[in-house]
Write an enzyme that holds these catalytic residues in place. Structure first.
Site, PDB file in Angstrom:
ATOM      1  N   CYS A   1      -1.440   9.335   8.671  1.00 19.40           N
ATOM      2  CA  CYS A   1      -1.066   9.586   7.274  1.00 19.40           C
ATOM      3  C   CYS A   1      -2.296  10.014   6.457  1.00 19.40           C
ATOM      4  O   CYS A   1      -2.751  11.128   6.608  1.00 19.40           O
ATOM      5  CB  CYS A   1      -0.343   8.374   6.706  1.00 19.40           C
ATOM      6  SG  CYS A   1       0.665   8.801   5.288  1.00 19.40           S
TER       7      CYS A   1
ATOM      8  N   HIS B   1       3.453   5.313  10.967  1.00 17.85           N
ATOM      9  CA  HIS B   1       2.882   3.967  10.909  1.00 17.85           C
ATOM     10  C   HIS B   1       3.714   3.075  11.830  1.00 17.85           C
ATOM     11  O   HIS B   1       4.793   3.457  12.261  1.00 17.85           O
ATOM     12  CB  HIS B   1       2.983   3.390   9.494  1.00 17.85           C
ATOM     13  CG  HIS B   1       2.228   4.147   8.453  1.00 17.85           C
ATOM     14  ND1 HIS B   1       0.860   4.143   8.378  1.00 17.85           N
ATOM     15  CD2 HIS B   1       2.664   4.907   7.422  1.00 17.85           C
ATOM     16  CE1 HIS B   1       0.480   4.865   7.327  1.00 17.85           C
ATOM     17  NE2 HIS B   1       1.553   5.351   6.739  1.00 17.85           N
TER      18      HIS B   1
HETATM   19  N1  GLN Z   1      -1.972   9.330  -0.109  1.00 15.50           N
HETATM   20  C1  GLN Z   1      -1.253   9.965   0.923  1.00 15.50           C
HETATM   21  C2  GLN Z   1       0.162  10.409   0.572  1.00 15.50           C
HETATM   22  O1  GLN Z   1       0.883   9.747  -0.160  1.00 15.50           O
HETATM   23  C3  GLN Z   1      -1.290   9.068   2.147  1.00 15.50           C
HETATM   24  C4  GLN Z   1      -0.369   7.877   2.128  1.00 15.50           C
HETATM   25  C5  GLN Z   1      -0.479   7.026   3.367  1.00 15.50           C
HETATM   26  O2  GLN Z   1      -1.534   6.983   3.995  1.00 15.50           O
HETATM   27  N2  GLN Z   1       0.571   6.318   3.707  1.00 15.50           N
HETATM   28  O3  GLN Z   1       0.542  11.453   1.040  1.00 15.50           O
END
Ligand code: GLN
Length: 234
Positions: free
Chosen positions: A90, A188
């Site tokens: 992510c 995740h």
């Molecule tokens: N800030 C990023 C987004 O919202 C990553 C979010 C995350 O790592 N879950 O796209």
């Protein structure tokens, strides 16, 4: 079998550890030890240099502000990562790309290890994510949960990790990105607990030899459960 310890770099867990992705390091360590390897997880904190001697580097997810801090630090240590096996989730995927834009509209340079750019999408993707893996992995579906606003566009220098069956992934029907031995994903879970084939792909690259198969019925049971989770009502 090689006898030296496999060193797993856990990069900036205090800023890229929001979504439980630090568990990926534990999964890799355990899967190595089950096969008779020694494994050491080496946390690297914000502000510390990234050793170039590690076998594998892990980056997890984080909020936009944390992600910008992580990128600023890791840009100074890009060379350490450039020849290793790298896995980012992510925010980690976005940092490994060439450029990402936060909600504040500010563009940040990534590490350029994946040919990916990211911008905020119209709505946040929060869901169970299922993808059919690309040719790098066996046919077992990839599963995880996603929670991101970013929409990622791949250039010709990265292949997708999979094709989305359920959820959003990159936002164009593909999920994740792979360039050489650098892999990014929106999964995740931790992703490597939920997708053992992906864990073993990274480990095979890191140790440089095929690994003994592991048969873990509880992992298969968990995967079965995850694949039958009902869809969220909208
Ligand atoms: N800030 C990023 C987004 O919202 C990553 C979010 C995350 O790592 N879950 O796209």
């Amino acid at each position: 079998m090689r006898d030296s310890t496999v060193h797993i770099g856990l990069l900036l867990p205090e800023v890229l550890g929001t979504y439980g992705d630090t568990g990926n390091a534990q999964v890799l360590g355990r899967r190595l030890r089950w096969r008779g390897f020694d494994a050491e997880v080496v946390p690297v904190a914000l502000g510390e240099p990234v050793p170039s001697t590690l076998d594998l580097y892990l980056l997890g997810g984080g909020e936009d502000g944390a992600q910008a801090l992580a990128a600023a630090h890791l840009r100074r240590h890009r060379r350490a990562l450039a020849h290793g096996v790298v896995f980012g989730v992510c925010a980690g995927l976005q940092v490994l790309g060439t450029r990402f834009r936060g909600l504040d509209g500010v563009d940040h340079d990534g590490l350029g290890l994946l040919d990916v750019t990211t911008e905020p999408g119209a709505r946040r993707a929060v869901a169970e994510l299922v993808a059919t893996p690309s040719g790098l992995l066996d046919g077992e579906p990839l599963t995880g949960f996603e929670n991101h606003l970013g929409v990622s566009r791949r250039g010709a220098g990265s292949e997708p990790l999979g094709r989305v069956v359920r959820g959003t992934g990159n936002g164009d029907g593909t999920e994740g990105a792979v360039t050489g031995r650098v892999v990014g994903t929106y999964l995740h879970g931790p992703a490597l607990a939920r997708n053992p084939a992906l864990a073993d792909l990274l480990l095979t690259w890191a140790v440089g030899e095929p690994l003994l198969p592991l048969k873990l019925p509880e992992v298969d049971r968990l995967r079965g459960e995850r694949l039958t989770v009902p869809r969220r009502r909208r």
